[in-house]
Design an enzyme around this catalytic site. Structure first.
Site, short mmCIF file in Angstrom:
data_model
loop_
_atom_site.label_atom_id
_atom_site.label_comp_id
_atom_site.label_asym_id
_atom_site.label_seq_id
_atom_site.Cartn_x
_atom_site.Cartn_y
_atom_site.Cartn_z
N THR A 93 25.20 33.46 36.29
CA THR A 93 25.73 34.71 35.72
C THR A 93 26.96 34.44 34.86
OG1 THR A 93 24.94 35.87 37.68
CG2 THR A 93 26.55 37.02 36.32
N GLU A 120 42.11 31.59 35.53
CA GLU A 120 42.32 33.02 35.32
C GLU A 120 41.21 33.87 35.94
OE1 GLU A 120 45.04 34.76 33.42
OE2 GLU A 120 44.10 35.95 34.98
N GLY A 123 38.81 38.98 38.29
CA GLY A 123 37.85 38.91 37.17
C GLY A 123 38.51 38.88 35.81
N ILE A 179 40.92 40.74 34.56
CA ILE A 179 42.33 41.14 34.42
C ILE A 179 43.20 39.88 34.31
CG2 ILE A 179 44.25 42.43 35.44
CD1 ILE A 179 42.22 43.90 37.20
N GLY A 216 25.15 42.15 39.82
CA GLY A 216 25.81 40.84 39.66
C GLY A 216 27.25 40.82 40.12
N GLU A 268 28.98 38.44 45.86
CA GLU A 268 28.82 37.01 46.10
C GLU A 268 27.41 36.76 46.64
OE1 GLU A 268 31.41 34.67 45.50
OE2 GLU A 268 32.07 36.49 44.52
N LYS A 295 41.52 35.19 46.97
CA LYS A 295 42.26 35.58 45.76
C LYS A 295 43.74 35.83 46.08
CE LYS A 295 38.09 37.54 43.69
NZ LYS A 295 37.24 38.72 43.61
N GLY A 346 31.65 40.82 37.44
CA GLY A 346 30.60 41.00 36.44
C GLY A 346 30.63 39.89 35.40
#
Ligand code: HSE
Length: 402
Positions: free
Chosen positions: A11, A124, A129, A131, A182, A185, A200, A298
């Site tokens: 993905t 990053e 994701g 941001i 998507g 996990e 995270k 995503g």
């Protein structure tokens, strides 16, 4: 021409290829050179894919190709991804990743190699994701001290909680939708039990302390016990329920890090961060509070962040841009010794015992079903849980208050 390789054509990998192709002109203008994807490493073949001829199966081809200066590790896992990343960095090639598990576990080691080899380990996409929160802490807030971070860092659980709140939706059905889109996990347990958000917040805690905060030192509690009955009480109190990841650095340098569902006012900065969106509130000693929001999961949002790291590497050849953290273990505070306020949902028959156990508690408007809801004033978590245990099956659920 800057030649790069993408490890993993899933993905996120296919998203990186798409971002680089669709924004090719813009990337060339900004980097001063074309960004060209020379190899895509995957175990599978992709007959008919426009990039079919660039798919290879042997990592050695990438490692031994002096033309390759930047790799995107978007394959996930901590096995082959660890080996490939280490070998690439040791060869002076920069690595950009979305693999939070690997960053949380081995970030300090990789950052040290990158520094020694004058290349970069960039991550990053591993937190929130699309941001740009890592870059914000590393660069934009480089002159400030970030004292605390509170975030909605998992898109899948935020999607599930939002649907449960707004549509009274069934947990399993919404989880399936998140997987199809998507967001989730491969193993949804990592999302719904808070492990993904835990990795995270561990990475953010690493950055805030400059030391290593092992992901297993983060207290994690998932969303599987949250019910529509909890949302009914939250609504009645003008509140909502979100899975929050919190990290706070104390004056003495110790740090607390946790992930848990919290009940919070809808007007809280994170209260209306809904669906797959993530939100991150940072508190700095100079700036004060600042909020960041956007798509936390995503294909394209995550790929956009990986591609931004590629651009950073392309624009700073021979320079290490990440400050990172050392392998010294941070002093992580035991969250059971910290104080919190709680919402409790309990059997209506237990009202008297609850009043006796939780002095100063306030009851919420009844929502039916022979149950009641109450807010418990701040107390040490270990004391609160001991009282709940003593109350036995009277307590049906409890949620921290933000
Ligand atoms: N499963 C993760 C999420 C993907 O839902 O946020 C992005 O890290």
């Amino acid at each position: 021409m800057i030649k790069i390789a993408v490890l993993g054509y899933g993905t996120v990998g296919s998203g990186v290829v798409e971002v680089v192709a669709r924004n090719a002109k813009l990337l060339r203008e900004r980097a001063g050179e074309e960004i060209y994807i020379k190899y895509i490493l995957d175990l599978r073949d992709f007959p008919g894919d426009p990039y079919e001829d660039r798919v290879i199966h042997d990592f050695g081809t990438i490692l031994n190709d002096p033309e390759i200066s930047i790799l995107c590790e978007v394959m996930g896992g901590v096995g082959a991804a660890y080996q490939f990343t280490k070998q690439a960095l040791e060869a002076g090639k920069s690595v950009c990743t979305s693999n939070k598990e690997l960053v949380a576990k081995h970030g300090a080691e990789f950052l040290a190699i990158a520094k020694r080899m004058r290349c970069n380990y960039m991550f990053e996409a591993s937190v929130a994701g699309g941001i740009p929160i890592i870059r914000t802490i590393n660069s934009a807030l480089a002159a400030d001290r970030v004292e605390a971070v509170t975030g909605i860092l998992n898109g899948t659980t935020n999607f599930i909680l939002t649907k449960m709140e707004k549509e009274g939706a069934d947990y399993g059905e919404v989880l399936r939708q998140a997987q199809e889109l998507g967001y989730a996990e491969r193993n949804p347990e990592a999302d719904v039990e808070g492990l993904d958000a835990g990795r995270k917040i561990a990475i953010l805690a690493d950055m805030l302390t400059g030391k290593n905060v092992a992901p297993d030192r983060v207290m994690t509690e998932g969303i599987t016990k949250i019910s529509t009955a909890d949302f009914a009480y939250a609504r009645a109190a003008g509140m909502t329920i979100k899975l929050l990841a919190r990290c706070r650095v104390f004056e003495d340098g110790s740090v607390s890090a946790m992930v848990a569902p919290f009940m919070l006012p809808v007007e809280h900065p994170l209260g209306r961060v809904d669906d797959v969106f993530n939100g991150v509130q940072v508190t700095c000693s100079m700036l004060g509070d600042a909020m960041f929001g956007g798509q936390g999961a995503g294909k394209l949002p995550t790929a956009s962040a990986v591609a931004a790291d590629v651009m950073d590497c392309a624009m700073h050849p021979g320079r290490t841009v990440m400050h990172g953290w050392s392998s010294e273990e941070a002093d992580v505070v035991d969250t059971s010794q910290t104080e919190n306020r709680f919402f409790v949902r309990a059997k209506a028959s237990g009202r008297k015992c609850l009043e006796e156990s939780f002095a100063g508690c306030s009851f919420l408007p009844e929502q039916g079903g022979d149950e009641l809801g109450l807010f418990v004033p701040a107390m040490r978590e270990s004391d609160f849980f001991a009282k709940c245990a003593a109350l036995g099956d009277v307590v049906l659920n409890r949620i921290r208050l933000a």
